[in-house]
Motif scaffolding. Sequence first.
Motif, PDB file in Angstrom:
ATOM      1  N   GLU A  92      35.005  -4.517   5.527  1.00  0.00           N
ATOM      2  CA  GLU A  92      33.417  -5.041   5.844  1.00  0.00           C
ATOM      3  C   GLU A  92      33.449  -6.501   5.818  1.00  0.00           C
ATOM      4  O   GLU A  92      32.469  -7.163   6.428  1.00  0.00           O
ATOM      5  CB  GLU A  92      32.449  -4.613   5.005  1.00  0.00           C
ATOM      6  CG  GLU A  92      32.273  -2.757   5.406  1.00  0.00           C
ATOM      7  CD  GLU A  92      31.767  -2.660   6.690  1.00  0.00           C
ATOM      8  OE1 GLU A  92      31.006  -3.348   7.132  1.00  0.00           O
ATOM      9  OE2 GLU A  92      32.296  -1.425   7.412  1.00  0.00           O
ATOM     10  N   GLY A  93      34.257  -7.272   5.200  1.00  0.00           N
ATOM     11  CA  GLY A  93      34.528  -8.533   4.800  1.00  0.00           C
ATOM     12  C   GLY A  93      34.864  -8.962   3.651  1.00  0.00           C
ATOM     13  O   GLY A  93      34.648  -8.163   2.662  1.00  0.00           O
ATOM     14  N   THR A  94      35.466 -10.264   3.421  1.00  0.00           N
ATOM     15  CA  THR A  94      36.155 -10.636   2.254  1.00  0.00           C
ATOM     16  C   THR A  94      36.248 -12.283   2.195  1.00  0.00           C
ATOM     17  O   THR A  94      36.154 -12.778   3.150  1.00  0.00           O
ATOM     18  CB  THR A  94      37.300  -9.780   1.652  1.00  0.00           C
ATOM     19  OG1 THR A  94      37.463 -10.153   0.263  1.00  0.00           O
ATOM     20  CG2 THR A  94      38.484  -9.962   2.598  1.00  0.00           C
ATOM     21  N   LEU A  95      36.820 -12.760   1.306  1.00  0.00           N
ATOM     22  CA  LEU A  95      36.947 -13.963   1.409  1.00  0.00           C
ATOM     23  C   LEU A  95      38.563 -14.380   1.878  1.00  0.00           C
ATOM     24  O   LEU A  95      39.316 -13.377   1.912  1.00  0.00           O
ATOM     25  CB  LEU A  95      37.234 -14.536  -0.110  1.00  0.00           C
ATOM     26  CG  LEU A  95      35.679 -14.859  -0.932  1.00  0.00           C
ATOM     27  CD1 LEU A  95      36.064 -15.335  -2.275  1.00  0.00           C
ATOM     28  CD2 LEU A  95      34.985 -15.618  -0.231  1.00  0.00           C
ATOM     29  N   LYS A  96      38.721 -15.291   2.623  1.00  0.00           N
ATOM     30  CA  LYS A  96      39.926 -15.649   3.508  1.00  0.00           C
ATOM     31  C   LYS A  96      41.124 -15.685   2.686  1.00  0.00           C
ATOM     32  O   LYS A  96      42.264 -15.268   2.903  1.00  0.00           O
ATOM     33  CB  LYS A  96      39.707 -16.818   4.428  1.00  0.00           C
ATOM     34  CG  LYS A  96      38.914 -16.546   5.609  1.00  0.00           C
ATOM     35  CD  LYS A  96      38.827 -17.773   6.383  1.00  0.00           C
ATOM     36  CE  LYS A  96      38.095 -17.542   7.674  1.00  0.00           C
ATOM     37  NZ  LYS A  96      38.171 -18.724   8.809  1.00  0.00           N
ATOM     38  N   LYS A  97      41.043 -16.283   1.297  1.00  0.00           N
ATOM     39  CA  LYS A  97      42.123 -16.526   0.427  1.00  0.00           C
ATOM     40  C   LYS A  97      42.464 -15.029  -0.100  1.00  0.00           C
ATOM     41  O   LYS A  97      43.324 -14.909  -1.122  1.00  0.00           O
ATOM     42  CB  LYS A  97      41.982 -17.408  -0.606  1.00  0.00           C
ATOM     43  CG  LYS A  97      42.037 -18.841   0.165  1.00  0.00           C
ATOM     44  CD  LYS A  97      41.815 -19.832  -0.935  1.00  0.00           C
ATOM     45  CE  LYS A  97      43.072 -20.045  -2.028  1.00  0.00           C
ATOM     46  NZ  LYS A  97      42.987 -21.164  -3.135  1.00  0.00           N
ATOM     47  N   ALA A  98      41.677 -14.137  -0.154  1.00  0.00           N
ATOM     48  CA  ALA A  98      41.644 -12.698  -1.349  1.00  0.00           C
ATOM     49  C   ALA A  98      42.949 -12.029  -0.695  1.00  0.00           C
ATOM     50  O   ALA A  98      43.020 -11.772   0.684  1.00  0.00           O
ATOM     51  CB  ALA A  98      40.421 -12.361  -1.102  1.00  0.00           C
ATOM     52  N   PHE A 230      45.219 -11.863  11.803  1.00  0.00           N
ATOM     53  CA  PHE A 230      43.599 -11.957  11.900  1.00  0.00           C
ATOM     54  C   PHE A 230      43.234 -10.428  12.234  1.00  0.00           C
ATOM     55  O   PHE A 230      44.086  -9.649  12.598  1.00  0.00           O
ATOM     56  CB  PHE A 230      43.394 -12.990  12.915  1.00  0.00           C
ATOM     57  CG  PHE A 230      43.887 -12.555  14.228  1.00  0.00           C
ATOM     58  CD1 PHE A 230      43.080 -11.863  15.136  1.00  0.00           C
ATOM     59  CD2 PHE A 230      45.214 -12.852  14.569  1.00  0.00           C
ATOM     60  CE1 PHE A 230      43.486 -11.806  16.541  1.00  0.00           C
ATOM     61  CE2 PHE A 230      45.589 -12.707  16.088  1.00  0.00           C
ATOM     62  CZ  PHE A 230      44.715 -12.339  16.928  1.00  0.00           C
ATOM     63  N   CYS A 231      41.946 -10.288  12.508  1.00  0.00           N
ATOM     64  CA  CYS A 231      41.314  -8.996  12.871  1.00  0.00           C
ATOM     65  C   CYS A 231      40.289  -9.247  13.373  1.00  0.00           C
ATOM     66  O   CYS A 231      39.983 -10.082  14.148  1.00  0.00           O
ATOM     67  CB  CYS A 231      41.180  -7.793  11.720  1.00  0.00           C
ATOM     68  SG  CYS A 231      40.583  -8.485  10.203  1.00  0.00           S
ATOM     69  N   ARG A 232      39.351  -8.353  12.997  1.00  0.00           N
ATOM     70  CA  ARG A 232      37.745  -8.509  13.499  1.00  0.00           C
ATOM     71  C   ARG A 232      36.965  -9.412  12.682  1.00  0.00           C
ATOM     72  O   ARG A 232      36.219  -9.953  12.904  1.00  0.00           O
ATOM     73  CB  ARG A 232      37.114  -7.237  13.706  1.00  0.00           C
ATOM     74  CG  ARG A 232      35.700  -7.304  14.350  1.00  0.00           C
ATOM     75  CD  ARG A 232      35.066  -6.051  14.429  1.00  0.00           C
ATOM     76  NE  ARG A 232      34.806  -5.386  13.261  1.00  0.00           N
ATOM     77  CZ  ARG A 232      33.950  -5.477  12.281  1.00  0.00           C
ATOM     78  NH1 ARG A 232      32.790  -6.378  12.600  1.00  0.00           N
ATOM     79  NH2 ARG A 232      33.644  -4.654  11.040  1.00  0.00           N
ATOM     80  N   SER A 233      37.018  -9.410  11.391  1.00  0.00           N
ATOM     81  CA  SER A 233      36.180  -9.862  10.210  1.00  0.00           C
ATOM     82  C   SER A 233      37.091 -10.498   9.251  1.00  0.00           C
ATOM     83  O   SER A 233      36.371 -11.557   8.496  1.00  0.00           O
ATOM     84  CB  SER A 233      35.192  -9.030   9.742  1.00  0.00           C
ATOM     85  OG  SER A 233      35.969  -8.112   8.979  1.00  0.00           O
ATOM     86  N   GLY A 234      38.322 -10.204   9.125  1.00  0.00           N
ATOM     87  CA  GLY A 234      39.104 -10.878   7.909  1.00  0.00           C
ATOM     88  C   GLY A 234      39.350  -9.916   6.829  1.00  0.00           C
ATOM     89  O   GLY A 234      40.191 -10.295   6.343  1.00  0.00           O
ATOM     90  N   GLY A 235      38.599  -8.582   6.866  1.00  0.00           N
ATOM     91  CA  GLY A 235      39.021  -7.509   5.880  1.00  0.00           C
ATOM     92  C   GLY A 235      40.377  -6.922   6.076  1.00  0.00           C
ATOM     93  O   GLY A 235      41.159  -7.088   5.132  1.00  0.00           O
ATOM     94  N   ARG A 236      40.670  -6.413   7.249  1.00  0.00           N
ATOM     95  CA  ARG A 236      41.741  -5.767   7.465  1.00  0.00           C
ATOM     96  C   ARG A 236      43.112  -6.841   7.385  1.00  0.00           C
ATOM     97  O   ARG A 236      44.143  -6.364   6.909  1.00  0.00           O
ATOM     98  CB  ARG A 236      41.895  -5.147   8.809  1.00  0.00           C
ATOM     99  CG  ARG A 236      41.138  -3.888   8.872  1.00  0.00           C
ATOM    100  CD  ARG A 236      41.025  -3.283  10.169  1.00  0.00           C
ATOM    101  NE  ARG A 236      40.220  -4.090  11.014  1.00  0.00           N
ATOM    102  CZ  ARG A 236      39.818  -3.806  12.278  1.00  0.00           C
ATOM    103  NH1 ARG A 236      40.304  -2.867  12.810  1.00  0.00           N
ATOM    104  NH2 ARG A 236      39.032  -4.512  12.962  1.00  0.00           N
ATOM    105  N   ALA A 237      42.952  -8.089   7.693  1.00  0.00           N
ATOM    106  CA  ALA A 237      43.802  -8.941   7.570  1.00  0.00           C
ATOM    107  C   ALA A 237      44.046  -9.408   6.338  1.00  0.00           C
ATOM    108  O   ALA A 237      45.287  -9.742   6.100  1.00  0.00           O
ATOM    109  CB  ALA A 237      43.370 -10.413   8.265  1.00  0.00           C
TER     110      ALA A 237
END
Length: 266
Positions: A92-98, A230-237
């Motif tokens: 659903e969303g997370t930090l890019k570095k995570a 990349f993905c839709r929101s960063g979570g799966r990425a």
Amino acid sequence: AKAGHKLPADKAQPIVVFCRSGGRAGMALSSLQGMGYTNVVNAGGYSAIKHFDEQGSVPGKPASDEKPDAKALYNSPNTMVIDVRSPEEVAEGTLKKAVNIIHTDIAKAGHKLPADKAQPIVVFCRSGGRAGMALSSLQGMGYTNVVNAGGYSAIKHFDEQGSVPGKPASDEKPDAKALYNSPNTMVIDVRSPEEVAEGTLKKAVNIIHTDIAKAGHKLPADKAQPIVVFCRSGGRAGMALSSLQGMGYTNVVNAGGYSAIKHFDC
């Protein structure tokens, strides 16, 4: 739970809890939320927050040894950032570095963690509770510079606006576009084929995030070759990034959501 007479009558009154490392404070946070308190923050360990009183309540001791705050650590290129929530929450969303390592898996995830026990690590979850348990596990493994940043909703501004679908790319990693433009970079769209059919980057190959670990034949032989996911929101990425790092790739960047980076082809 039995100290209600000591607590605010107003369930919305802000409460900050802390302990030595963040673990017991996380359990206290859960208890308070169970009692109906809606604005509780786990500030982590005392050593990380004693500067709130300039130098803590120790006479004559300077504050020069205080830990840097979570955002300063997050912005350091040497810091590992771990989202200890479930994959469903991360999607659903997370930090890019995570990277995503659920809190119950920390103790057995040594191969994903820094070899240097002094390397900074920032952990977070939904509210700070599971991050507190992860912090305790990491300290038990010998890590000496771990900060519980609390809940994602309180820290998503670390990326200016977090990995939220549909928002502009003012928070993109400074090197993501440069990497994309490098001829040596592999670009992976980890969304479903149905999503990719609606638009993707010209350089991207499609490997869904759950297939990364078994797609070694499609990945670079050189573990240092740059990879942008990349993905839709960063979570799966973020989950794909974790998988790639677990496979030994050392130069992986989560560029977040497609809507924020599609200008890379402009």
